[in-house]
Design a protein around this motif. Structure first.
Motif, PDB file in Angstrom:
ATOM      1  N   ARG A  98      47.105  33.119  33.668  1.00 12.81           N
ATOM      2  CA  ARG A  98      46.329  32.927  34.898  1.00 12.81           C
ATOM      3  C   ARG A  98      46.607  31.566  35.512  1.00 12.81           C
ATOM      4  NH1 ARG A  98      40.017  33.132  33.500  1.00 12.81           N
ATOM      5  NH2 ARG A  98      40.680  35.241  32.998  1.00 12.81           N
ATOM      6  N   ASN A 125      44.868  35.430  39.649  1.00 17.00           N
ATOM      7  CA  ASN A 125      45.734  34.686  40.575  1.00 17.00           C
ATOM      8  C   ASN A 125      47.220  34.738  40.242  1.00 17.00           C
ATOM      9  OD1 ASN A 125      43.633  33.863  42.229  1.00 17.00           O
ATOM     10  ND2 ASN A 125      43.236  32.033  41.025  1.00 17.00           N
ATOM     11  N   ARG A 181      51.146  50.304  36.945  1.00 17.13           N
ATOM     12  CA  ARG A 181      50.660  49.088  36.265  1.00 17.13           C
ATOM     13  C   ARG A 181      49.649  48.334  37.122  1.00 17.13           C
ATOM     14  NH1 ARG A 181      48.106  45.689  34.755  1.00 17.13           N
ATOM     15  NH2 ARG A 181      48.533  43.952  33.351  1.00 17.13           N
ATOM     16  N   GLY A 218      39.327  41.658  43.550  1.00 19.28           N
ATOM     17  CA  GLY A 218      40.759  41.379  43.371  1.00 19.28           C
ATOM     18  C   GLY A 218      41.445  42.602  42.807  1.00 19.28           C
ATOM     19  N   VAL A 225      41.548  44.050  39.689  1.00 21.84           N
ATOM     20  CA  VAL A 225      40.740  44.967  38.878  1.00 21.84           C
ATOM     21  C   VAL A 225      39.627  45.591  39.714  1.00 21.84           C
ATOM     22  CG1 VAL A 225      39.285  45.160  36.828  1.00 21.84           C
ATOM     23  CG2 VAL A 225      41.234  43.596  36.809  1.00 21.84           C
ATOM     24  N   GLU A 258      34.787  34.693  33.797  1.00 18.27           N
ATOM     25  CA  GLU A 258      33.975  34.673  32.588  1.00 18.27           C
ATOM     26  C   GLU A 258      32.599  34.073  32.861  1.00 18.27           C
ATOM     27  OE1 GLU A 258      37.037  32.839  32.567  1.00 18.27           O
ATOM     28  OE2 GLU A 258      37.990  34.752  32.155  1.00 18.27           O
ATOM     29  N   MET A 266      29.700  34.819  33.948  1.00 23.16           N
ATOM     30  CA  MET A 266      28.952  34.902  35.212  1.00 23.16           C
ATOM     31  C   MET A 266      27.548  35.470  34.994  1.00 23.16           C
ATOM     32  SD  MET A 266      31.779  35.863  38.055  1.00 23.16           S
ATOM     33  CE  MET A 266      30.718  35.361  39.384  1.00 23.16           C
ATOM     34  N   ALA A 308      35.926  42.481  34.038  1.00 23.11           N
ATOM     35  CA  ALA A 308      36.414  41.125  33.732  1.00 23.11           C
ATOM     36  C   ALA A 308      36.330  40.874  32.237  1.00 23.11           C
ATOM     37  CB  ALA A 308      35.567  40.092  34.461  1.00 23.11           C
TER      38      ALA A 308
HETATM   39  P1  NAD Z   1      42.162  38.552  40.781  1.00 22.48           P
HETATM   40  O1  NAD Z   1      42.611  37.162  40.944  1.00 22.48           O
HETATM   41  O2  NAD Z   1      42.950  39.635  41.399  1.00 22.48           O
HETATM   42  O3  NAD Z   1      40.641  38.694  41.297  1.00 22.48           O
HETATM   43  C1  NAD Z   1      39.641  37.814  40.872  1.00 22.48           C
HETATM   44  C2  NAD Z   1      38.417  38.063  41.724  1.00 22.48           C
HETATM   45  O4  NAD Z   1      37.371  37.203  41.257  1.00 22.48           O
HETATM   46  C3  NAD Z   1      38.609  37.781  43.206  1.00 22.48           C
HETATM   47  O5  NAD Z   1      38.058  38.827  43.963  1.00 22.48           O
HETATM   48  C4  NAD Z   1      37.789  36.502  43.411  1.00 22.48           C
HETATM   49  O6  NAD Z   1      37.228  36.425  44.697  1.00 22.48           O
HETATM   50  C5  NAD Z   1      36.690  36.700  42.389  1.00 22.48           C
HETATM   51  N1  NAD Z   1      36.012  35.448  42.070  1.00 22.48           N
HETATM   52  C6  NAD Z   1      36.569  34.270  41.711  1.00 22.48           C
HETATM   53  N2  NAD Z   1      35.610  33.336  41.559  1.00 22.48           N
HETATM   54  C7  NAD Z   1      34.436  33.950  41.806  1.00 22.48           C
HETATM   55  C8  NAD Z   1      33.087  33.525  41.831  1.00 22.48           C
HETATM   56  N3  NAD Z   1      32.759  32.276  41.509  1.00 22.48           N
HETATM   57  N4  NAD Z   1      32.132  34.436  42.139  1.00 22.48           N
HETATM   58  C9  NAD Z   1      32.447  35.717  42.444  1.00 22.48           C
HETATM   59  N5  NAD Z   1      33.715  36.164  42.440  1.00 22.48           N
HETATM   60  C10 NAD Z   1      34.692  35.297  42.129  1.00 22.48           C
HETATM   61  O7  NAD Z   1      42.016  38.763  39.192  1.00 22.48           O
HETATM   62  P2  NAD Z   1      42.046  40.119  38.381  1.00 22.48           P
HETATM   63  O8  NAD Z   1      43.416  40.302  37.858  1.00 22.48           O
HETATM   64  O9  NAD Z   1      41.396  41.186  39.164  1.00 22.48           O
HETATM   65  O10 NAD Z   1      41.141  39.715  37.129  1.00 22.48           O
HETATM   66  C11 NAD Z   1      39.729  39.762  37.179  1.00 22.48           C
HETATM   67  C12 NAD Z   1      39.189  39.762  35.753  1.00 22.48           C
HETATM   68  O11 NAD Z   1      39.723  40.883  35.042  1.00 22.48           O
HETATM   69  C13 NAD Z   1      39.547  38.545  34.900  1.00 22.48           C
HETATM   70  O12 NAD Z   1      38.508  38.299  33.984  1.00 22.48           O
HETATM   71  C14 NAD Z   1      40.778  39.011  34.141  1.00 22.48           C
HETATM   72  O13 NAD Z   1      40.977  38.284  32.946  1.00 22.48           O
HETATM   73  C15 NAD Z   1      40.373  40.441  33.862  1.00 22.48           C
HETATM   74  N6  NAD Z   1      41.478  41.335  33.549  1.00 22.48           N
HETATM   75  C16 NAD Z   1      42.518  41.485  34.427  1.00 22.48           C
HETATM   76  C17 NAD Z   1      43.531  42.384  34.101  1.00 22.48           C
HETATM   77  C18 NAD Z   1      44.671  42.672  35.059  1.00 22.48           C
HETATM   78  O14 NAD Z   1      45.478  43.578  34.756  1.00 22.48           O
HETATM   79  N7  NAD Z   1      44.765  42.012  36.196  1.00 22.48           N
HETATM   80  C19 NAD Z   1      43.514  43.065  32.889  1.00 22.48           C
HETATM   81  C20 NAD Z   1      42.427  42.897  32.038  1.00 22.48           C
HETATM   82  C21 NAD Z   1      41.420  42.024  32.384  1.00 22.48           C
END
Ligand code: NAD
Length: 444
Positions: A95, A169, A212, A247, A249, A324, A326, A344
């Motif tokens: 990340r 990100n 994916r 985002g 997920v 995490e 939240m 998340a």
């Molecule tokens: P992403 O960057 O695409 O989206 C993150 C989202 O979190 C965004 O919509 C952002 O606006 C929001 N966010 C950030 N700060 C915030 C806040 N303070 N309050 C409210 N919203 C906030 O990331 P992602 O890939 O969708 O990942 C999201 C979660 O899922 C993370 O915990 C990540 O570890 C977990 N995860 C992701 C994947 C994956 O394949 N991308 C797999 C398993 C777990």
């Protein structure tokens, strides 16, 4: 499903003192470890397994310079934590975030070990990150940060040793830059495509798997659907849900749940604000709005609400899919949902968890709910290893099998041990790891 009594506020596990853990109760790594150690205690696992799993195998910290667009050089800090590889190579995302620090990366790596074991894919757990705010960087700067970070990690990762993927990100383009960097540096770079197997979540053009990008969101919904009867719901049609984070997920989970299964999203929150429309928010239109404006705030067909109002919105299912910690005790007491499906990683703190349990709110834990992403990453790696390409139907069908089986394993452990779903998922994961250690033994 019966509601279980809340666990008593935790007594500090003696393993923490033995290993010199910090005493701060808000420390994310201690919190994550505590849940795992509680499950180990219930299962009566040997002390050696508890101490091995309570610490990562390696914690790598790197500093690397990057030339910025204005010509000056900035030093970045990056991490890679390799938690455990008893079941197979380390696996876990990278990340980019200003708040990345070692304890968070350690927690996420431990969760990956549990997740891979729960869905029975032959991987251990790892995680990485770079402390930076990609919103403040140009596209070229992001590319140079990605390539330099990969070069710094080069000797510690490998297609059969440690295989990173996207996370908060980071995306397919960043994986492409990193994979290209690794392949360019690899000694065997005559075989660049095989070297590029070191990263998953790549674009389809260079070996990425179909499905994916949506896999984590899809897996969240596959899991919810499988657990609906156990959670007391008849079917998905007409269920209401709210989302934290729109985002990768969150937006995929929302779109699949709403458009394929007839559920209705009434509220969403992200770093830009919170919105509500009791009649339902168009999930596709919101995805377009987020792509154009960077967040959910200002979405025209909804009303802006406060964070507190967001949590208090009555829904059947709340899907946290942002960052995490939240859902702390305060948020848990605000929540007006029957079920929380953790898209998340680690969105709920132990005190938040206890408050939710006291209120009879079921939690589908992250190691189960969001395991779809790493599962399709594994499919990508298998396709790369065997020089094949599966069609989307095959990917979706196999993903569904893994998610359904993991959900059933969790329910079986829940029934057998009489515990909450989070502990049950850890038990189902630890059982597999403990068996692996029993047959492998501990060298020498
Ligand atoms: P992403 O960057 O695409 O989206 C993150 C989202 O979190 C965004 O919509 C952002 O606006 C929001 N966010 C950030 N700060 C915030 C806040 N303070 N309050 C409210 N919203 C906030 O990331 P992602 O890939 O969708 O990942 C999201 C979660 O899922 C993370 O915990 C990540 O570890 C977990 N995860 C992701 C994947 C994956 O394949 N991308 C797999 C398993 C777990």
């Amino acid at each position: 499903m019966t509601t279980l009594a809340a666990p008593s506020p935790s007594v500090r596990n003696p393993v923490f003192d033995e290993l010199g853990f910090p005493k701060d109760p808000d420390n994310l790594y201690t919190q994550t470890c505590e849940v795992m150690l509680d499950a180990c205690e219930m299962m009566g696992l040997p002390h050696r397994l508890k101490v091995i799993l309570a610490q990562p195998m390696s914690e790598i910290m790197v500093h690397f310079p990057v030339r910025m667009d204005d010509g000056h050089h900035r030093l970045f800090k990056g991490y890679r934590v390799q938690h455990n590889n008893a079941l197979g190579p380390f696996k876990g995302g990278i990340r980019f975030h200003p708040d990345v620090h070692l304890d968070d990366v350690k927690s996420l790596a431990l969760l990956m070990t549990m997740k891979c074991s729960l869905v029975r894919i032959p991987y251990g757990g790892g995680k990485g990150g770079v402390k930076c705010d990609p919103r403040q960087l140009s596209a070229d700067e992001v590319m140079r940060v990605s390539r330099r970070f990969c070069a710094s990690l080069f000797r510690y990762i490998g297609p059969d040793y440690d295989i990173p993927a996207p996370d908060v990100n980071t995306n397919a383009q960043i994986m492409a830059w990193m994979a290209d960097t690794y392949a360019s540096l690899a000694e065997n770079n005559k075989n660049t495509l095989d070297s590029m197997r070191v990263f998953t979540g790549k674009p389809v053009e260079i070996g990425g798997s179909l499905g994916r990008e949506k896999a984590t969101g899809q897996g969240v919904i596959d899991t919810i659907l499988e657990l609906l009867p156990a959670l007391g719901f008849k079917g998905p049609e007409g269920l209401t849900f709210s989302l934290i984070g729109y985002g990768n997920v969150g937006s995929w989970a929302a779109r699949i749940f709403a458009t394929k299964h007839g559920a209705k999203m009434t509220a969403a929150m992200d770093h830009t604000g919170s919105i509500l429309n009791e009649k339902g928010i168009d999930t596709e239109a919101l995805a377009e709005h987020v792509a154009a404006h960077g967040g959910v705030a200002g979405f025209p067909s909804a009303t802006a609400i406060s964070t507190e109002e967001f949590y208090k919105t009555k829904v059947d299912i709340l899907i946290p899919a942002a960052l995490e910690q939240m859902i702390k005790e305060r948020e848990a007491n605000w929540i007006n949902a029957k079920v929380i499906a953790e898209g998340a990683n680690a969105p709920t703190t132990p005190s938040g968890d206890r408050a939710l349990q006291k209120r009879g709110i079921e939690v589908i834990p992250a190691i189960l709910a969001n395991a779809g992403g790493v599962t399709v990453s594994y499919f990508e790696w298998v396709q790369n290893k065997t020089c094949t390409m599966w069609d989307i139907e095959e990917v979706d069908r196999k993903l569904n099998q893994h998610m359904v089986n993991a959900a059933r394993r969790t329910l079986v452990a829940r029934q057998r041990y009489g515990v909450d779903m989070r502990t049950a998922a850890y038990i189902a994961a630890l059982d597999h790891i403990a068996r692996a250690y029993a047959v492998r033994g501990i060298f020498p």
